[in-house]
Design an enzyme around this catalytic site. Sequence first.
Site, PDB file in Angstrom:
ATOM      1  N   GLY A  68      22.158  31.658  75.200  1.00  0.00           N
ATOM      2  CA  GLY A  68      22.930  32.683  75.910  1.00  0.00           C
ATOM      3  C   GLY A  68      22.313  33.620  75.570  1.00  0.00           C
ATOM      4  O   GLY A  68      23.063  35.238  75.321  1.00  0.00           O
ATOM      5  N   ARG A  83      22.839  30.448  71.007  1.00  0.00           N
ATOM      6  CA  ARG A  83      22.137  31.853  70.521  1.00  0.00           C
ATOM      7  C   ARG A  83      22.466  33.781  71.479  1.00  0.00           C
ATOM      8  O   ARG A  83      22.623  33.312  72.484  1.00  0.00           O
ATOM      9  CB  ARG A  83      20.598  32.020  71.021  1.00  0.00           C
ATOM     10  CG  ARG A  83      19.852  32.721  70.385  1.00  0.00           C
ATOM     11  CD  ARG A  83      18.522  31.830  71.026  1.00  0.00           C
ATOM     12  NE  ARG A  83      17.330  32.381  69.293  1.00  0.00           N
ATOM     13  CZ  ARG A  83      16.261  32.568  70.013  1.00  0.00           C
ATOM     14  NH1 ARG A  83      15.029  32.579  70.810  1.00  0.00           N
ATOM     15  NH2 ARG A  83      15.803  32.932  68.547  1.00  0.00           N
ATOM     16  N   PRO A 134      13.841  28.673  68.154  1.00  0.00           N
ATOM     17  CA  PRO A 134      13.664  27.681  69.853  1.00  0.00           C
ATOM     18  C   PRO A 134      11.928  27.806  70.552  1.00  0.00           C
ATOM     19  O   PRO A 134      11.754  29.167  70.755  1.00  0.00           O
ATOM     20  CB  PRO A 134      14.778  27.625  71.119  1.00  0.00           C
ATOM     21  CG  PRO A 134      15.369  28.660  69.522  1.00  0.00           C
ATOM     22  CD  PRO A 134      15.038  29.115  68.359  1.00  0.00           C
ATOM     23  N   THR A 190       9.947  27.766  73.975  1.00  0.00           N
ATOM     24  CA  THR A 190       8.532  27.304  75.066  1.00  0.00           C
ATOM     25  C   THR A 190       7.190  27.072  75.334  1.00  0.00           C
ATOM     26  O   THR A 190       6.415  28.325  75.438  1.00  0.00           O
ATOM     27  CB  THR A 190       9.841  28.121  76.676  1.00  0.00           C
ATOM     28  OG1 THR A 190      10.596  28.267  76.203  1.00  0.00           O
ATOM     29  CG2 THR A 190       8.676  27.468  77.299  1.00  0.00           C
ATOM     30  N   TYR A 250      17.721  35.477  80.032  1.00  0.00           N
ATOM     31  CA  TYR A 250      18.378  34.102  80.823  1.00  0.00           C
ATOM     32  C   TYR A 250      19.807  34.046  80.770  1.00  0.00           C
ATOM     33  O   TYR A 250      20.683  34.613  81.290  1.00  0.00           O
ATOM     34  CB  TYR A 250      17.586  32.677  80.279  1.00  0.00           C
ATOM     35  CG  TYR A 250      16.722  32.742  79.824  1.00  0.00           C
ATOM     36  CD1 TYR A 250      15.256  32.555  80.776  1.00  0.00           C
ATOM     37  CD2 TYR A 250      16.306  33.188  78.363  1.00  0.00           C
ATOM     38  CE1 TYR A 250      14.309  32.499  80.793  1.00  0.00           C
ATOM     39  CE2 TYR A 250      14.554  33.448  78.577  1.00  0.00           C
ATOM     40  CZ  TYR A 250      13.863  32.757  78.759  1.00  0.00           C
ATOM     41  OH  TYR A 250      12.628  32.786  78.702  1.00  0.00           O
TER      42      TYR A 250
HETATM   43  C1  LIG Z   1       5.659  30.939  72.808  1.00  0.00           C
HETATM   44  C2  LIG Z   1       6.454  32.043  72.485  1.00  0.00           C
HETATM   45  C3  LIG Z   1       8.137  30.320  73.585  1.00  0.00           C
HETATM   46  C4  LIG Z   1       9.301  30.817  72.683  1.00  0.00           C
HETATM   47  N1  LIG Z   1      10.302  30.696  74.197  1.00  0.00           N
HETATM   48  C5  LIG Z   1      11.700  30.886  73.390  1.00  0.00           C
HETATM   49  C6  LIG Z   1      12.751  30.052  73.758  1.00  0.00           C
HETATM   50  O1  LIG Z   1      12.870  28.301  74.467  1.00  0.00           O
HETATM   51  N2  LIG Z   1      13.590  29.516  73.739  1.00  0.00           N
HETATM   52  C7  LIG Z   1      14.607  30.872  72.922  1.00  0.00           C
HETATM   53  O2  LIG Z   1      15.421  31.234  72.206  1.00  0.00           O
HETATM   54  N3  LIG Z   1      13.729  31.226  72.564  1.00  0.00           N
HETATM   55  C8  LIG Z   1      12.357  31.513  72.528  1.00  0.00           C
HETATM   56  N4  LIG Z   1      10.938  32.619  72.107  1.00  0.00           N
HETATM   57  C9  LIG Z   1      11.962  33.235  71.062  1.00  0.00           C
HETATM   58  C10 LIG Z   1      11.445  32.617  69.199  1.00  0.00           C
HETATM   59  O3  LIG Z   1      12.498  31.695  69.608  1.00  0.00           O
HETATM   60  C11 LIG Z   1      12.319  34.294  68.414  1.00  0.00           C
HETATM   61  O4  LIG Z   1      12.934  34.467  68.590  1.00  0.00           O
HETATM   62  C12 LIG Z   1      10.513  34.837  68.682  1.00  0.00           C
HETATM   63  O5  LIG Z   1       9.399  34.205  68.303  1.00  0.00           O
HETATM   64  C13 LIG Z   1      10.758  36.252  67.660  1.00  0.00           C
HETATM   65  O6  LIG Z   1      10.708  35.519  66.309  1.00  0.00           O
HETATM   66  P1  LIG Z   1       9.341  35.117  65.759  1.00  0.00           P
HETATM   67  O7  LIG Z   1       9.229  36.837  65.127  1.00  0.00           O
HETATM   68  O8  LIG Z   1       9.634  34.456  63.858  1.00  0.00           O
HETATM   69  O9  LIG Z   1       8.459  34.767  65.900  1.00  0.00           O
HETATM   70  C14 LIG Z   1      10.153  32.353  72.308  1.00  0.00           C
HETATM   71  C15 LIG Z   1       9.064  32.178  71.373  1.00  0.00           C
HETATM   72  C16 LIG Z   1       7.487  32.390  71.843  1.00  0.00           C
HETATM   73  C17 LIG Z   1       6.214  33.096  71.073  1.00  0.00           C
END
Ligand SMILES: Cc1cc2nc3c(=O)[nH]c(=O)nc-3n(C[C@H](O)[C@H](O)[C@H](O)COP(=O)(O)O)c2cc1C
Length: 369
Positions: free
Chosen positions: A181, A233, A27, A29, A185
């Site tokens: 979760g 989560r 996910p 944002t 947040y």
């Molecule tokens: C731009 C951006 C927005 C994110 N928004 C959310 C979100 O809305 N909900 C969430 O659970 N995690 C959010 N995350 C966290 C990601 O889901 C993920 O846990 C994090 O990027 C680490 O994974 P990665 O190393 O594969 O990027 C966001 C991460 C990024 C980079």
Amino acid sequence: MKNKHVDIFANHTIGKLTLKNRLAVAPMTRVSGKADGTAGPLMKDYYQAFAKGGFGLIITEGLYPDKHYSQGYKFQPGLTDEAQAKSWQPIVDAVHRSGSLFIAQLMHAGALSQYNKYTGSNAGPSAVKPLGQEMTFYYGNGDYSTPKAMDKEDINDVINGFVNAAKLAKYAGFDGVEIHGANGYLLDQFITVHTNERTDEYGGKLLKRLRIYEEVITSIREAVGDDFTIGIRFSQGKVNDFEYKWPAKDEDAKSTFEFVAKCGVDYIHTTEYNAKDPAFGKGLSLAELAKKHGGVSVIANGSIVNENDAKQILDNNQADVIAVGKMALANPDWPNVIKHNQPLQEFNFEMFNPLADLKTANAFLAKNT
Ligand SMILES: Cc1cc2nc3c(=O)[nH]c(=O)nc-3n(C[C@H](O)[C@H](O)[C@H](O)COP(=O)(O)O)c2cc1C
């Protein structure tokens, strides 16, 4: 069982859903909705690209579930009314047509809200000013404000909001919901000792701090029935406190994962800085602890860059599915690239400069690919 070979491209069943492979989009944002909380014009192509690129499952960005205190960001999409739900239908259809399952993440920002067009103010478990600073790439600036402490009526609004949003997700055609979760947040603020100073039934020992999780999960289940997938989560780190660790370590992990599994979730999604690392310095990763104590499907996320990272987690039975975040933004076709042994593009943070929205990312990609 350790070290069995898992085919990344083999099916996996979560609840009543069968994923065509072990690969999910995390996910993220993207603050690209319209001001009224409906989905924005760039979002269909954005999500469909992951489906065309071969991911078996896509989890949406966090959607705010009520018109009280849940909205976190300006231009964040919501799932609070029929218009917002309907705005997702063409996106859901496009994702399904291109072969992926689609789960809506429901996110209540609580004390970390940087913008709320409905109430203009924040609420959390207790009136504790959050650590850190607002995120500028989501239109924030300076310190977070101190939230008001939620009363019982506010907590009922939270639970009713999650239930209403889950029903709207079903109506829009999503395959399930993921309750956020994690990451600091609202729900995570309840389990975290320094943001929960309550002395009522929602504060105190861990099982009391988890009470709101139970109420959210069981109320959603009652409303959507057994056929609709519900995930949750968890993380240790928070967007405003990266280094945070669960204080009683393995004991907290055991109690938390056993508890939510008993409440009736179909999967647990863990996110850590690196999904493969031991959760508490040595021993099992957070995903492995979720598998051990939860007994439901586990999605692992965090620093999964290439096929080798994915294989290590799946072959060691640390998780059933891996979720890719930033590398999926750089490579919406990550699964197809892996399958055909092609080179991956590196992720570049410039994609979020000055805003982490789709317009900025598309301009960056147009210039750099
Ligand atoms: C731009 C951006 C927005 C994110 N928004 C959310 C979100 O809305 N909900 C969430 O659970 N995690 C959010 N995350 C966290 C990601 O889901 C993920 O846990 C994090 O990027 C680490 O994974 P990665 O190393 O594969 O990027 C966001 C991460 C990024 C980079």
